[in-house]
Write an enzyme that holds these catalytic residues in place. Structure first.
Site, PDB file in Angstrom:
ATOM      1  CG  HIS A 113      -2.029  -1.092   1.008  1.00 54.97           C
ATOM      2  ND1 HIS A 113      -2.378  -1.986   1.990  1.00 54.97           N
ATOM      3  CD2 HIS A 113      -2.791  -1.417  -0.075  1.00 54.97           C
ATOM      4  CE1 HIS A 113      -3.317  -2.810   1.523  1.00 54.97           C
ATOM      5  NE2 HIS A 113      -3.573  -2.486   0.279  1.00 54.97           N
ATOM      6  CG  ASP A 128     -16.437  -3.358 -14.379  1.00 61.32           C
ATOM      7  OD1 ASP A 128     -15.247  -3.054 -14.178  1.00 61.32           O
ATOM      8  OD2 ASP A 128     -16.796  -4.243 -15.179  1.00 61.32           O
ATOM      9  N   GLY A 129     -14.806  -0.843 -12.291  1.00 61.74           N
ATOM     10  CA  GLY A 129     -13.843   0.235 -12.558  1.00 61.74           C
ATOM     11  C   GLY A 129     -13.616   0.456 -14.043  1.00 61.74           C
ATOM     12  CG  ASP A 157      -5.153  -2.022  -4.654  1.00 60.34           C
ATOM     13  OD1 ASP A 157      -4.595  -3.129  -4.804  1.00 60.34           O
ATOM     14  OD2 ASP A 157      -5.537  -1.592  -3.546  1.00 60.34           O
ATOM     15  N   PRO A 182     -12.793 -11.457 -12.340  1.00 64.35           N
ATOM     16  CG  PRO A 182     -13.620 -10.648 -10.308  1.00 64.35           C
ATOM     17  CD  PRO A 182     -13.177 -11.906 -10.990  1.00 64.35           C
ATOM     18  CG  ASP A 227      -7.559  -3.725   0.672  1.00 60.82           C
ATOM     19  OD1 ASP A 227      -6.839  -2.764   0.963  1.00 60.82           O
ATOM     20  OD2 ASP A 227      -7.425  -4.368  -0.392  1.00 60.82           O
TER      21      ASP A 227
HETATM   22  N1  SPD Z   1      -1.528 -11.593  -5.883  1.00 62.79           N
HETATM   23  C1  SPD Z   1      -1.858 -10.334  -5.277  1.00 62.79           C
HETATM   24  C2  SPD Z   1      -2.156  -9.268  -6.247  1.00 62.79           C
HETATM   25  C3  SPD Z   1      -2.385  -7.959  -5.573  1.00 62.79           C
HETATM   26  C4  SPD Z   1      -3.752  -7.497  -5.710  1.00 62.79           C
HETATM   27  N2  SPD Z   1      -4.133  -6.329  -4.978  1.00 62.79           N
HETATM   28  C5  SPD Z   1      -4.153  -6.488  -3.584  1.00 62.79           C
HETATM   29  C6  SPD Z   1      -5.146  -5.612  -2.934  1.00 62.79           C
HETATM   30  C7  SPD Z   1      -4.598  -4.932  -1.741  1.00 62.79           C
HETATM   31  N3  SPD Z   1      -5.182  -3.657  -1.565  1.00 62.79           N
END
Ligand code: SPD
Length: 287
Positions: free
Chosen positions: A62, A136-137, A154, A161, A86
């Site tokens: 992050h 849907d982005g 992200d 999806p 998240d």
């Molecule tokens: N294999 C993990 C790929 C990462 C995807 N995004 C993770 C979300 C965390 N905010």
């Protein structure tokens, strides 16, 4: 320990966790979403049995997906996060005082709900600058031309999806959704995993063709397959993440926020763009 969970990423090769209990498990119209309490890495968010984050190591992903683009932009006011339900990327984006609005567009409301209930320390959802939309982005970026200074993709891995988030047409829409000098960053999988070579190369080349500047960067994320994870940076214009101006912004940002960060700093911002030979070969930039 009640059972083990393994994310397989190459045949029978995978990363295994001891799990004490399942806190959340739902099959949504898009995917299976789970929050597992592990014996050693805190809680784990998984989507279709792929690890999205653990409470112990999420800060790397992050901080890196947020601060590299935001510090590379002189005035990152309007930010879009595609996916990121998240709330961890939003938490880091919102540390930047210049940000006036963040649109977080997540396709699956269960990811937001599970995270708000079981991963309270991860996401920032209360900041008034943040708007969460369940949509849907891909459609969102098509409908928001010339709207953002920074777009952060992200999403999940290129199956289910999130597959559309790796398509050329999506990146074209992102290009159109950015202001002049806008920056796009997309999570880009692991260069150690053979079947991710194609998506990494593909993302890098599309961004390199569409944008004025494209660079791949790497972070160490222990719980993602192989622990080496790529992100791709692209700019409409010449906002070089390694410029002297950016270095000054990173220094100012660290002076204000450094005590709250756990991975990102000036040295990391710079060194993250150093690519090993085999990674240069994967994206085809080795002379
Ligand atoms: N294999 C993990 C790929 C990462 C995807 N995004 C993770 C979300 C965390 N905010």
């Amino acid at each position: 320990m009640a059972f083990t969970f393994t994310e397989y990423y190459e045949g029978k090769t995978g990363i295994t966790f001891g799990v004490n209990r399942v806190l959340f498990s739902e099959s949504t119209p898009y995917q299976k979403v789970e929050v597992l309490e592990t014996d050693s890495w805190g809680r784990l968010l998984t989507v279709d049995d792929m690890v999205m984050l653990s409470e112990q190591d999420e800060f790397v992903y992050h901080e890196m997906i947020a601060h590299v683009p935001l510090n590379s932009h002189p005035k990152p006011e309007k930010v879009l996060i595609v996916g990121g339900g998240d709330g961890g990327t939003a938490r880091e984006v919102l540390r930047h005082e210049q940000v006036t609005s963040v649109d977080l567009v997540e396709i699956d409301e269960a990811v937001v709900r599970a995270s708000q209930e079981f991963l309270r320390g991860v996401g920032e959802f209360d900041d008034p600058r943040l708007t969460v939309t369940i949509e849907d982005g891909i459609h969102w970026v098509e409908d928001h031309k010339q709207s953002y200074d920074v777009i952060i993709v992200d999403g999940s891995d290129p199956v289910g999806p999130a597959e559309g988030l790796f398509n050329r047409s999506f990146f074209e829409s992102c290009y159109n959704a950015l202001h002049e000098q806008g920056i796009l960053v997309a999570q880009s999988e692991s260069p150690w995993v053979q079947h991710y070579h194609e998506p990494i190369r593909h993302i890098y080349h599309i961004m390199d063709e569409l944008f004025d500047l494209a660079k791949l960067y790497l972070s160490h994320i222990p719980l993602y397959p192989t622990g080496m994870w790529a992100m791709t940076y692209a700019c409409k214009g010449q906002l070089d993440p390694l410029s002297v101006e950016t270095e000054d912004r990173v220094a100012n940002f660290m002076a204000k926020h450094g005590e709250h960060l756990r991975y990102y700093n000036q040295d990391i911002h710079h060194s993250t763009f150093a690519l090993p030979q085999f990674v240069r070969r994967v994206i085809g930039t080795l002379e």
